[in-house]
Motif scaffolding. Structure first.
Motif, mmCIF file in Angstrom:
data_model
loop_
_atom_site.group_PDB
_atom_site.id
_atom_site.type_symbol
_atom_site.label_atom_id
_atom_site.label_comp_id
_atom_site.label_asym_id
_atom_site.label_seq_id
_atom_site.Cartn_x
_atom_site.Cartn_y
_atom_site.Cartn_z
ATOM 1 N N SER A 50 -12.208 12.759 15.703
ATOM 2 C CA SER A 50 -12.086 13.905 14.811
ATOM 3 C C SER A 50 -13.433 14.627 14.767
ATOM 4 O O SER A 50 -14.406 14.173 15.368
ATOM 5 N N ALA A 51 -13.473 15.739 14.041
ATOM 6 C CA ALA A 51 -14.719 16.515 13.993
ATOM 7 C C ALA A 51 -14.913 17.110 12.610
ATOM 8 O O ALA A 51 -13.948 17.429 11.912
ATOM 9 N N LEU A 52 -16.186 17.258 12.238
ATOM 10 C CA LEU A 52 -16.559 17.896 10.970
ATOM 11 C C LEU A 52 -17.396 19.125 11.282
ATOM 12 O O LEU A 52 -18.373 19.049 12.033
ATOM 13 N N LEU A 53 -16.999 20.259 10.724
ATOM 14 C CA LEU A 53 -17.703 21.521 10.920
ATOM 15 C C LEU A 53 -18.415 21.895 9.627
ATOM 16 O O LEU A 53 -17.770 21.991 8.570
ATOM 17 N N SER A 59 -21.494 36.980 8.593
ATOM 18 C CA SER A 59 -21.221 35.990 9.632
ATOM 19 C C SER A 59 -21.526 34.586 9.116
ATOM 20 O O SER A 59 -21.850 34.401 7.955
ATOM 21 N N ALA A 60 -21.425 33.595 10.010
ATOM 22 C CA ALA A 60 -21.683 32.207 9.614
ATOM 23 C C ALA A 60 -22.341 31.454 10.757
ATOM 24 O O ALA A 60 -22.208 31.823 11.924
ATOM 25 N N SER A 61 -23.061 30.412 10.400
ATOM 26 C CA SER A 61 -23.616 29.471 11.370
ATOM 27 C C SER A 61 -22.893 28.142 11.185
ATOM 28 O O SER A 61 -22.717 27.692 10.053
ATOM 29 N N ILE A 62 -22.476 27.526 12.308
ATOM 30 C CA ILE A 62 -21.621 26.342 12.218
ATOM 31 C C ILE A 62 -22.250 25.196 13.009
ATOM 32 O O ILE A 62 -22.642 25.368 14.171
ATOM 33 N N GLY A 63 -22.331 24.035 12.354
ATOM 34 C CA GLY A 63 -22.750 22.809 13.016
ATOM 35 C C GLY A 63 -21.578 21.851 13.141
ATOM 36 O O GLY A 63 -20.763 21.733 12.217
ATOM 37 N N ILE A 64 -21.479 21.143 14.273
ATOM 38 C CA ILE A 64 -20.322 20.281 14.550
ATOM 39 C C ILE A 64 -20.792 18.846 14.742
ATOM 40 O O ILE A 64 -21.786 18.584 15.426
ATOM 41 N N SER A 65 -20.046 17.928 14.155
ATOM 42 C CA SER A 65 -20.294 16.495 14.323
ATOM 43 C C SER A 65 -18.969 15.821 14.655
ATOM 44 O O SER A 65 -18.026 15.882 13.875
ATOM 45 N N VAL A 66 -18.890 15.201 15.820
ATOM 46 C CA VAL A 66 -17.679 14.476 16.235
ATOM 47 C C VAL A 66 -17.794 13.032 15.753
ATOM 48 O O VAL A 66 -18.851 12.414 15.846
ATOM 49 N N PHE A 67 -16.686 12.478 15.245
ATOM 50 C CA PHE A 67 -16.713 11.108 14.733
ATOM 51 C C PHE A 67 -15.391 10.434 15.025
ATOM 52 O O PHE A 67 -14.435 11.074 15.486
ATOM 53 N N GLY A 68 -15.353 9.153 14.750
ATOM 54 C CA GLY A 68 -14.122 8.392 14.945
ATOM 55 C C GLY A 68 -14.165 7.454 16.130
ATOM 56 O O GLY A 68 -13.330 6.559 16.243
ATOM 57 N N HIS A 69 -15.157 7.641 17.036
ATOM 58 C CA HIS A 69 -15.251 6.771 18.200
ATOM 59 C C HIS A 69 -16.106 5.543 17.917
ATOM 60 O O HIS A 69 -16.263 4.685 18.798
ATOM 61 N N GLN A 70 -16.677 5.471 16.718
ATOM 62 C CA GLN A 70 -17.483 4.306 16.352
ATOM 63 C C GLN A 70 -17.543 4.212 14.829
ATOM 64 O O GLN A 70 -17.267 5.181 14.122
ATOM 65 N N LEU A 123 -21.669 13.792 7.875
ATOM 66 C CA LEU A 123 -22.010 15.061 7.234
ATOM 67 C C LEU A 123 -23.446 15.469 7.559
ATOM 68 O O LEU A 123 -23.731 16.651 7.797
ATOM 69 N N LYS A 124 -24.360 14.498 7.591
ATOM 70 C CA LYS A 124 -25.753 14.802 7.860
ATOM 71 C C LYS A 124 -25.923 15.352 9.288
ATOM 72 O O LYS A 124 -26.692 16.287 9.509
ATOM 73 N N ARG A 125 -25.197 14.760 10.245
ATOM 74 C CA ARG A 125 -25.299 15.260 11.626
ATOM 75 C C ARG A 125 -24.843 16.716 11.723
ATOM 76 O O ARG A 125 -25.491 17.548 12.363
ATOM 77 N N ALA A 126 -23.720 17.013 11.087
ATOM 78 C CA ALA A 126 -23.216 18.380 11.122
ATOM 79 C C ALA A 126 -24.189 19.336 10.435
ATOM 80 O O ALA A 126 -24.390 20.472 10.883
ATOM 81 N N ASP A 127 -24.797 18.883 9.360
ATOM 82 C CA ASP A 127 -25.773 19.700 8.638
ATOM 83 C C ASP A 127 -26.971 20.004 9.540
ATOM 84 O O ASP A 127 -27.457 21.142 9.602
#
Length: 517
Positions: free
Chosen positions: A375-378, A469-480, A488-492
């Motif tokens: 999954s992913a968090l934006l 406009s917006a700036s977006i950071g993505i963090s993929v998770f669920g594989h570990q 949340l910190k990674r996406a931030d």
């Protein structure tokens, strides 16, 4: 013949009539006594249930405040290393905005001086004379959640402080992170459980000092309830989590029924607990029963019609009781729904707030790991939102945030979540994008690109037309296995890279890490 002769005697008729009246009186008296007992039991149960509702919601609030205090303590070294106290002020302001029930968040040094706060007028002030600061100085422990006794704040209102401390390697006090509870929020909570005008609700500290009273009784705030024979002392001495007493209230001299409940969260290792009390005037609670007694007396005088009148009265009474119970139940459910709405949803955008987001994120992380699906968090931060606020005013800024929330919500799947963390920060959680992390990341980047396009379209706010406009950071998770805070910190972090890269862009955590090893 003998029976007829007996009934024809005037004295015998009086005897028969007296016997009938005696039987009817016994039946009626027994019925009235039973109904009174029913009213008493119903009121006891109702008061106890409303006290339980307050207990549950205040425990949730304590857990949320503790989480906020711990998050500030964890990040304190980052802010203090570079003396970024004004950044810390903004962090505290953001936390206080998102944490309902909190009036003030402050960081104090070991001498009681405020280093940082969401209220600028407190910074630099010294509160070493406060009881809660002295208790932290005397027995500092990083493992405890401290609850102060009620005190009058600089804003001239009674409140209590929840605070945690950090200690030096030598065990000395280093920092105090304090949250002052907002009495107005808790007054709303306590008002919601008042089902009658004569119901009074109060919250007191474990030491007996009264902190909140609804309806307002300013003269009682700070009153010491812990006196011999008082309801508070009897509840405390019982060592039970809940109690019910009938008698005279020590603080006011009023006769009352009172349900009390101790508020304490064992998992938080609190230094003190609280107690909530709901009281009601027995005379007013029995108003309806007294009406029944009057009707019963009239029924008794009617003699031969008593049975029919009692039957009709009971039938109407039972229907009335069922209706009242149904109305009270509907009101209770509505109150609980309103409280849940306040606790888990942002009041401006009606999106899930941080508390509900973290709960859903934790569940999705566990499910993703279990099913082997990524999954992913934006993490979205609006570009130039401060300029909109400064130029057009906060009302326009609020309208813009509402429109952003609508656009995000209308562009996600039913199984996804969009939440507002506070200010102009939003989070979108995309569930189960694929088995491969790289493939899931590509899908998340594509979806984030759609968000950028949608959010970049012009906004019509009343007569004003603007762009944002917006700036977006993505963090993929669920594989570990990992914590939802790390996700949340990674996406931030990725979002900040997107900001630094020119804004109105999307950056994944992997790309951000490669760009800034």
């Amino acid at each position: 013949m003998r029976l007829n002769a007996f009934l024809s005697s005037p004295s015998s008729q009086w005897i028969v009539l007296g016997t009938i009246w005696a039987v009817l009186t016994a039946i009626l008296g027994t019925n009235l006594l039973y109904m009174r007992q029913q009213v008493v039991r119903s009121e006891q149960g109702r008061l106890a249930e409303q006290a339980r509702i307050v207990d549950v919601n205040m425990q949730r609030q304590l857990i949320a405040v503790n989480a906020g205090l711990q998050s500030v303590l964890r990040d304190l070294s980052y802010f203090e290393t570079a003396a970024r106290y004004r950044e810390l002020d903004r962090r505290l302001q953001a936390l206080s905005d998102t944490m309902v029930g909190i009036r003030t968040l402050s960081v104090l040094d070991s001498a009681g001086t405020v280093l940082s706060s969401n209220r600028a007028n407190l910074i630099g002030g010294n509160f070493a004379d406060r009881e809660y600061v002295r208790s932290a100085m005397l027995e500092p422990s990083a493992d405890k959640l401290y609850l102060s006794a009620p005190f009058k704040t600089v804003l001239d209102v009674y409140s209590m402080n929840l605070f945690r401390v950090s200690v030096t390697p030598q065990g000395q006090l280093h920092r105090i992170v304090s949250a002052t509870l907002d009495p107005e929020f808790f007054e709303v909570l306590l008002s919601s459980v008042r089902y009658a005008d004569d119901v009074r609700v109060a919250v007191a500290h474990e030491k007996g000092l009264l902190a909140i009273h609804v309806p307002p009784r300013p003269e009682l705030l700070g009153y010491d309830l812990d006196k011999p024979g008082s309801f508070f002392r009897r509840h405390k001495d019982s060592a039970e989590s809940s109690s019910f007493f009938e008698g005279r209230i020590a603080a006011t001299g009023e006769i009352a029924w009172m349900a009390q409940r101790t508020i304490h969260v064992e998992s938080l290792n609190m230094t003190n607990s609280m107690a909530v009390a709901l009281a009601r005037d027995p005379a007013k609670a029995l108003d309806s029963w007294q009406g029944m007694a009057l009707v019963g007396f009239i029924a008794w005088l009617t003699g031969s019609f008593a049975a029919s009148i009692v039957l009709l009265f009971n039938q109407r009474h039972q229907a009335r009781v069922r209706q009242l119970v149904a109305e009270k139940e509907a009101l209770r459910l509505q109150v609980e729904a309103d409280i849940r709405q306040l606790a888990f949803y942002d009041s401006l955008t009606e999106l899930p707030n941080r508390r509900l987001l973290m709960d859903r994120l934790q569940q999705l992380q566990a499910a993703s790991v279990r099913h082997g699906r990524c999954s992913a968090l934006l993490f979205l931060d609006l570009d130039g939102f401060k300029n909109v606020n400064d130029t057009y005013g906060h009302d326009t800024g609020d309208q813009l945030l509402i429109e952003v929330a609508k656009r995000l919500r209308s562009n996600i799947r039913n199984e996804d979540t969009v939440a507002r963390l506070g200010g102009d920060e939003f989070v979108v959680v995309l569930s189960e994008l694929g088995d491969d992390p790289a493939d899931a990341e590509q899908k998340a980047v594509a979806i984030a690109g759609k968000f950028l396009a949608v959010l970049s379209e012009a906004y019509l706010l009343g007569t004003l037309r603007c762009h944002c406009s917006a700036s977006i950071g993505i963090s993929v998770f669920g594989h570990q296995q990992e914590s939802h805070e790390d996700i949340l910190k990674r996406a931030d972090q990725a979002m900040y890279v997107a900001k630094q890269g020119g804004r109105n862009t999307v950056t994944s955590f992997v790309a951000a890490h490669d760009a800034h090893p």
